[in-house]
Write a protein that holds these residues in place. Structure first.
Motif, short mmCIF file in Angstrom:
data_model
loop_
_atom_site.label_atom_id
_atom_site.label_comp_id
_atom_site.label_asym_id
_atom_site.label_seq_id
_atom_site.Cartn_x
_atom_site.Cartn_y
_atom_site.Cartn_z
N PHE A 167 40.58 38.12 30.01
CA PHE A 167 39.63 37.45 31.26
C PHE A 167 40.57 38.01 32.48
N SER A 168 41.91 37.99 32.01
CA SER A 168 42.69 38.18 33.55
C SER A 168 42.61 39.99 34.11
N SER A 169 42.59 40.65 33.02
CA SER A 169 42.76 42.24 33.28
C SER A 169 41.86 42.62 33.99
N VAL A 170 40.41 41.69 32.74
CA VAL A 170 39.20 43.11 32.77
C VAL A 170 38.56 41.98 34.53
N ARG A 171 38.01 40.38 33.52
CA ARG A 171 36.92 39.74 34.78
C ARG A 171 37.26 39.75 36.41
#
Length: 247
Positions: A167-171
């Motif tokens: 979530f933190s890296s992609v979104r």
């Protein structure tokens, strides 16, 4: 727009039929169980399709934002739009979600309808669907583990860790890069850019909640680890002292 409308209607009927089938197969479970299964199927399917569209079929969203919609992009968006409408209706009827999730669903529906009507910018919307749905299977797996009483296990910890990481890296990370490309390009319309900003803001609202959850869980596990070590240390000392006294 006639063909996309028919595709969306067929998609909605298909997801609703799949939900009814799951309800019949899982009659001993709550309705949410079946709805989560539908969400899981859509998450896996949409990730695979949007990945093919973005990485293989093209065009590349980071270099061609605002480009004309392809036939495959339109079909993938119609498939997801039918699901989002189904899930939105289900959430409103059963009143299971809060304002943030309903806002996310509303923005997703409006965004897809907009690019289908404009017949361009499906490239970046497809990329947003890929990034948004990439974490969805992990989220649903976490829910099923919790319902089955297996959340507080090594598997549950691994699912939570991967979810927070993706979530933190992609979104947030990759999503921020995509938003920058969208805003800096002169091709996409202003309304499409504003929609991208709104979706990214919602992602940050989710990120704050996820960060709080991760901090609470990490703190709890650290305290549990310290308490367990303290008990083990005390027990060992008492055992050693007892043996010394006996000798």
């Amino acid at each position: 727009m006639a063909a996309p409308v028919v595709q969306v209607i067929c998609s909605f009927i298909g997801w609703a039929s799949l939900y009814i089938s799951f309800c019949q197969l899982n009659s001993h479970h709550r309705y949410e169980w079946s709805c989560r299964l539908v969400t899981l199927v859509h998450g896996v399917l949409s990730v695979c399709l949007s990945a093919y569209v973005g990485f293989i079929d093209g065009p590349w969203a980071f270099s061609h934002p605002g480009s004309s919609n392809t036939v495959l992009q339109t079909q993938v968006l119609c498939l997801s739009l039918g699901y989002f409408i189904f899930d939105m209706c289900w959430c409103i009827y059963f009143q299971t979600e809060g304002l943030v999730m309903l806002s996310h669903h509303s923005l997703s529906i409006l965004g897809i309808v907009l690019v289908l009507a404009l017949q361009h910018s499906a490239t970046e919307v497809n990329a947003v669907i890929f990034g948004s749905e990439l974490t969805n299977p992990l989220l649903q797996t976490r829910w099923f583990l919790r319902e089955s009483g297996c959340h507080h296990t090594l598997l549950g910890d691994a699912v939570d860790f991967l979810f927070v990481l993706l979530f933190s890296s992609v979104r947030i990370g990759v999503g921020g890069w995509l938003l920058y490309c969208e805003l800096s390009s002169p091709v996409p319309l202003l309304i499409v850019k504003l929609g991208g900003v709104a979706m990214y803001v919602v992602s940050w609202v989710f990120m704050v909640s996820i960060a709080r959850f991760a901090w609470r869980k990490s703190s709890h596990k650290y305290k549990t680890w310290r308490e367990r070590n303290r008990v083990q240390f005390t027990t060992t000392n008492q055992w050693t002292h007892t043996e010394s006294s006996a000798t």
